[in-house]
Design a protein around this motif. Sequence first.
Motif, mmCIF file in Angstrom:
data_model
loop_
_atom_site.group_PDB
_atom_site.id
_atom_site.type_symbol
_atom_site.label_atom_id
_atom_site.label_comp_id
_atom_site.label_asym_id
_atom_site.label_seq_id
_atom_site.Cartn_x
_atom_site.Cartn_y
_atom_site.Cartn_z
ATOM 1 N N SER A 4 0.827 -1.200 0.000
ATOM 2 C CA SER A 4 0.000 0.000 0.000
ATOM 3 C C SER A 4 0.863 1.252 0.000
ATOM 4 C CB SER A 4 -0.921 -0.005 1.223
ATOM 5 O OG SER A 4 -0.144 0.047 2.398
ATOM 6 N N ALA A 5 0.223 2.400 -0.249
ATOM 7 C CA ALA A 5 0.949 3.669 -0.290
ATOM 8 C C ALA A 5 1.721 3.953 0.992
ATOM 9 C CB ALA A 5 -0.014 4.808 -0.618
ATOM 10 N N PRO A 6 1.174 3.657 2.195
ATOM 11 C CA PRO A 6 1.972 3.899 3.403
ATOM 12 C C PRO A 6 3.242 3.051 3.456
ATOM 13 C CG PRO A 6 -0.342 3.717 3.980
ATOM 14 C CD PRO A 6 -0.211 3.337 2.518
ATOM 15 N N LYS A 37 -5.086 1.841 -14.539
ATOM 16 C CA LYS A 37 -4.587 0.848 -13.588
ATOM 17 C C LYS A 37 -3.116 0.460 -13.804
ATOM 18 C CE LYS A 37 -8.546 0.307 -11.553
ATOM 19 N NZ LYS A 37 -8.749 0.675 -10.167
ATOM 20 N N LEU A 38 -2.764 0.054 -15.012
ATOM 21 C CA LEU A 38 -1.438 -0.522 -15.231
ATOM 22 C C LEU A 38 -0.318 0.492 -15.068
ATOM 23 C CD1 LEU A 38 -2.243 -2.859 -18.264
ATOM 24 C CD2 LEU A 38 -2.186 -3.423 -15.822
ATOM 25 N N ILE A 39 -0.433 1.624 -15.716
ATOM 26 C CA ILE A 39 0.626 2.638 -15.639
ATOM 27 C C ILE A 39 0.753 3.199 -14.220
ATOM 28 C CG2 ILE A 39 1.303 4.927 -16.452
ATOM 29 C CD1 ILE A 39 0.224 4.001 -19.247
ATOM 30 N N PRO A 40 -0.352 3.592 -13.563
ATOM 31 C CA PRO A 40 -0.194 4.025 -12.174
ATOM 32 C C PRO A 40 0.362 2.927 -11.267
ATOM 33 C CG PRO A 40 -2.274 4.814 -13.039
ATOM 34 C CD PRO A 40 -1.714 3.861 -14.057
ATOM 35 N N GLY A 41 -0.006 1.684 -11.528
ATOM 36 C CA GLY A 41 0.520 0.576 -10.728
ATOM 37 C C GLY A 41 2.016 0.406 -10.898
ATOM 38 N N LEU A 42 2.497 0.511 -12.123
ATOM 39 C CA LEU A 42 3.936 0.410 -12.368
ATOM 40 C C LEU A 42 4.678 1.582 -11.730
ATOM 41 C CD1 LEU A 42 3.871 -0.786 -16.080
ATOM 42 C CD2 LEU A 42 4.541 -2.125 -14.063
ATOM 43 N N LEU A 45 4.924 0.863 -8.020
ATOM 44 C CA LEU A 45 5.965 -0.133 -7.744
ATOM 45 C C LEU A 45 7.355 0.488 -7.813
ATOM 46 C CD1 LEU A 45 4.599 -3.243 -9.662
ATOM 47 C CD2 LEU A 45 4.730 -2.925 -7.179
ATOM 48 N N GLU A 46 7.567 1.391 -8.757
ATOM 49 C CA GLU A 46 8.849 2.092 -8.856
ATOM 50 C C GLU A 46 9.099 2.931 -7.605
ATOM 51 O OE1 GLU A 46 12.336 3.783 -9.723
ATOM 52 O OE2 GLU A 46 11.468 2.239 -11.005
ATOM 53 N N GLN A 47 8.079 3.627 -7.148
ATOM 54 C CA GLN A 47 8.245 4.523 -6.007
ATOM 55 C C GLN A 47 8.524 3.789 -4.709
ATOM 56 O OE1 GLN A 47 8.637 7.827 -6.535
ATOM 57 N NE2 GLN A 47 8.561 6.966 -8.581
ATOM 58 N N VAL A 48 7.983 2.590 -4.542
ATOM 59 C CA VAL A 48 8.227 1.834 -3.315
ATOM 60 C C VAL A 48 9.446 0.925 -3.435
ATOM 61 C CG1 VAL A 48 5.852 1.975 -2.519
ATOM 62 C CG2 VAL A 48 6.582 -0.013 -3.847
ATOM 63 N N GLU A 79 -1.016 11.899 -13.722
ATOM 64 C CA GLU A 79 -1.597 13.090 -13.101
ATOM 65 C C GLU A 79 -3.080 12.882 -12.778
ATOM 66 O OE1 GLU A 79 -0.057 15.740 -12.036
ATOM 67 O OE2 GLU A 79 1.890 15.310 -12.929
ATOM 68 N N GLU A 80 -3.771 12.144 -13.629
ATOM 69 C CA GLU A 80 -5.203 11.955 -13.448
ATOM 70 C C GLU A 80 -5.546 10.815 -12.491
ATOM 71 O OE1 GLU A 80 -9.255 11.403 -16.131
ATOM 72 O OE2 GLU A 80 -7.328 11.655 -17.128
ATOM 73 N N PHE A 81 -4.804 9.694 -12.550
ATOM 74 C CA PHE A 81 -5.236 8.491 -11.839
ATOM 75 C C PHE A 81 -4.315 7.997 -10.734
ATOM 76 C CE2 PHE A 81 -7.235 8.162 -16.073
ATOM 77 C CZ PHE A 81 -8.556 8.186 -15.661
ATOM 78 N N CYS A 82 -3.120 8.518 -10.629
ATOM 79 C CA CYS A 82 -2.180 8.026 -9.619
ATOM 80 C C CYS A 82 -2.530 8.578 -8.244
ATOM 81 C CB CYS A 82 -0.748 8.415 -9.992
ATOM 82 S SG CYS A 82 0.471 7.613 -8.957
ATOM 83 N N ARG A 83 -2.426 7.740 -7.234
ATOM 84 C CA ARG A 83 -2.738 8.166 -5.866
ATOM 85 C C ARG A 83 -1.512 8.728 -5.157
ATOM 86 N NH1 ARG A 83 -6.549 3.180 -3.880
ATOM 87 N NH2 ARG A 83 -8.110 3.427 -5.503
ATOM 88 N N MET A 84 -0.355 8.597 -5.771
ATOM 89 C CA MET A 84 0.878 9.132 -5.196
ATOM 90 C C MET A 84 1.210 10.444 -5.898
ATOM 91 S SD MET A 84 3.177 5.690 -4.987
ATOM 92 C CE MET A 84 4.301 6.288 -3.739
ATOM 93 N N GLU A 85 2.002 11.257 -5.237
ATOM 94 C CA GLU A 85 2.426 12.522 -5.839
ATOM 95 C C GLU A 85 3.390 12.238 -6.991
ATOM 96 O OE1 GLU A 85 4.842 16.595 -4.730
ATOM 97 O OE2 GLU A 85 4.304 15.192 -3.149
ATOM 98 N N VAL A 86 3.172 12.917 -8.097
ATOM 99 C CA VAL A 86 4.041 12.781 -9.266
ATOM 100 C C VAL A 86 4.801 14.091 -9.407
ATOM 101 C CG1 VAL A 86 4.181 12.235 -11.719
ATOM 102 C CG2 VAL A 86 2.324 11.278 -10.343
ATOM 103 N N ASP A 87 5.918 14.188 -8.714
ATOM 104 C CA ASP A 87 6.730 15.395 -8.846
ATOM 105 C C ASP A 87 7.787 15.182 -9.929
ATOM 106 O OD1 ASP A 87 8.854 13.954 -7.691
ATOM 107 O OD2 ASP A 87 8.490 14.787 -5.707
ATOM 108 N N SER A 88 8.550 16.216 -10.219
ATOM 109 C CA SER A 88 9.492 16.142 -11.334
ATOM 110 C C SER A 88 10.588 15.105 -11.101
ATOM 111 C CB SER A 88 10.109 17.509 -11.609
ATOM 112 O OG SER A 88 10.793 17.982 -10.475
ATOM 113 N N GLU A 89 11.023 14.916 -9.861
ATOM 114 C CA GLU A 89 12.061 13.926 -9.579
ATOM 115 C C GLU A 89 11.537 12.501 -9.747
ATOM 116 O OE1 GLU A 89 15.781 12.677 -9.074
ATOM 117 O OE2 GLU A 89 15.190 14.772 -9.125
#
Length: 95
Positions: A4-6, A37-42, A45-48, A79-89
């Motif tokens: 999960s996000a936490p 679903k797929l792109i935000p999920g990938l 996974l990258e972020q965690v 930007e539309e569907f991801c639940r995590m912040e999408v910053d430039s880094e």
Amino acid sequence: MAVSAPDAESDHARDLPKPGPHVLVLFGATGDLARRKLIPGLFHLEQVGLMPDDYRIVGASLDELDDEEFRARVRDALEEFCRMEVDSENWKTFS
């Protein structure tokens, strides 16, 4: 296993083994399933830290897009569907 996000803030995800190098092919990469679903999920996974150190995402679609056009659509989907912040880094790492 679900992460999960936490978990991105905990050591739990970092303790899991990373897979080896991969090439992921998304058929219908500009479609609704990929966008929602797929792109935000990938991205998640990258972020965690659960994506391999060396991976490529290949998008197959009926739409004719070059790499930059596909990246722009991916960014819009995040930007539309991801639940995590999408910053430039984060985006730079993923793209």
